[in-house]
Design a protein around this motif. Structure first.
Motif, short mmCIF file in Angstrom:
data_model
loop_
_atom_site.label_atom_id
_atom_site.label_comp_id
_atom_site.label_asym_id
_atom_site.label_seq_id
_atom_site.Cartn_x
_atom_site.Cartn_y
_atom_site.Cartn_z
N LYS A 7 -7.85 -20.75 1.62
CA LYS A 7 -8.48 -19.61 2.28
C LYS A 7 -7.68 -19.21 3.50
O LYS A 7 -8.11 -19.40 4.63
CB LYS A 7 -9.92 -19.94 2.65
N SER A 8 -6.54 -18.66 3.28
CA SER A 8 -5.68 -18.24 4.37
C SER A 8 -6.13 -16.88 4.92
O SER A 8 -6.45 -15.97 4.15
CB SER A 8 -4.22 -18.12 3.89
N PRO A 9 -6.12 -16.73 6.24
CA PRO A 9 -6.45 -15.42 6.82
C PRO A 9 -5.34 -14.39 6.58
O PRO A 9 -5.51 -13.22 6.89
CB PRO A 9 -6.61 -15.72 8.31
N TYR A 10 -4.24 -14.82 6.01
CA TYR A 10 -3.09 -13.93 5.81
C TYR A 10 -3.05 -13.28 4.44
O TYR A 10 -2.09 -12.60 4.12
CB TYR A 10 -1.79 -14.69 6.07
N GLN A 11 -4.08 -13.46 3.62
CA GLN A 11 -4.09 -12.89 2.27
C GLN A 11 -3.94 -11.37 2.28
O GLN A 11 -3.47 -10.77 1.32
CB GLN A 11 -5.36 -13.27 1.52
N ALA A 12 -4.30 -10.71 3.38
CA ALA A 12 -4.23 -9.25 3.46
C ALA A 12 -2.80 -8.71 3.39
O ALA A 12 -2.61 -7.52 3.21
CB ALA A 12 -4.91 -8.76 4.73
N VAL A 13 -1.80 -9.57 3.51
CA VAL A 13 -0.43 -9.09 3.43
C VAL A 13 -0.06 -8.69 2.00
O VAL A 13 0.94 -8.00 1.79
CB VAL A 13 0.62 -10.10 3.97
N PHE A 14 -0.85 -9.08 1.04
CA PHE A 14 -0.54 -8.79 -0.36
C PHE A 14 -1.23 -7.50 -0.80
O PHE A 14 -2.45 -7.43 -0.87
CB PHE A 14 -0.96 -9.96 -1.26
N ALA A 15 -0.45 -6.49 -1.10
CA ALA A 15 -0.99 -5.23 -1.62
C ALA A 15 -1.32 -5.42 -3.10
O ALA A 15 -0.75 -6.29 -3.77
CB ALA A 15 0.03 -4.10 -1.43
N ARG A 16 -2.21 -4.61 -3.61
CA ARG A 16 -2.65 -4.75 -5.02
C ARG A 16 -1.55 -4.45 -6.03
O ARG A 16 -1.63 -4.88 -7.16
CB ARG A 16 -3.83 -3.84 -5.29
N ASP A 17 -0.53 -3.72 -5.62
CA ASP A 17 0.51 -3.31 -6.58
C ASP A 17 1.73 -4.24 -6.56
O ASP A 17 2.80 -3.88 -7.02
CB ASP A 17 0.94 -1.87 -6.32
#
Length: 161
Positions: free
Chosen positions: A125-135
């Motif tokens: 559960k990393s707080p950095y997962q938002a760096v990955f865009a869906r595409d």
């Protein structure tokens, strides 16, 4: 050590390379210098090239994405002075606004990279997962733009919303 072991390719951050340059040592076996890890001032790129008489290339590397872009030894010298080069084979670059929309060339925005080397996620559960865009792109946190020749110019960091 570079001179002692006859190292031909010198790679380092701009800080490391500036410290080596400041030593004033002759490095006769050098054939190439690679700069990465931080923005390199045009003056440093020119000073290294003038001092050692070899091409100096900029590399744009991201821990989560590997080598993304870079100048090449046979590129015009100003490419490394002004930019971090063009995408390597198999690397896609996208410049996007704060809402994730792709921007036109010359418009600055966040730099995103996509390639087979981009990691898919962080473990747990990393707080950095938002760096990955869906595409499949990864957000680098860097601000830049693509010029009319396809070179990436970095202009700073993205300001958090």
């Amino acid at each position: 050590m570079v001179r002692q072991y006859g190292i031909g390719v010198l790679q380092g951050s701009p800080y490391q390379l500036s410290r080596i340059l400041a030593l004033g040592e002759d490095l006769p076996d050098l054939t190439l210098i690679l700069s990465s890890g931080a923005p390199a001032a045009p003056e440093l790129i020119r000073a290294l090239r003038d001092r050692y008489g070899v091409p100096v290339c900029n590399r744009y590397i991201c821990t989560e994405a590997g080598l993304g872009l870079g100048t090449r030894p046979d590129d015009p010298p100003e490419d490394a002075e002004e930019s971090v080069g063009r995408p390597r084979s198999g690397v896609d670059v996208s410049i996007r606004d704060g809402q994730g929309r792709a921007l036109a060339d010359e418009d600055p925005g966040e730099v995103l990279l996509r390639s087979k080397a981009v990691m898919s996620r962080y473990v747990g559960k990393s707080p950095y997962q938002a760096v990955f865009a869906r595409d499949g792109f990864i957000r680098t946190g860097d601000r830049g733009y693509i010029d009319h020749t396809g070179r990436l110019h970095l202009v700073g960091r993205v300001t958090p919303a």
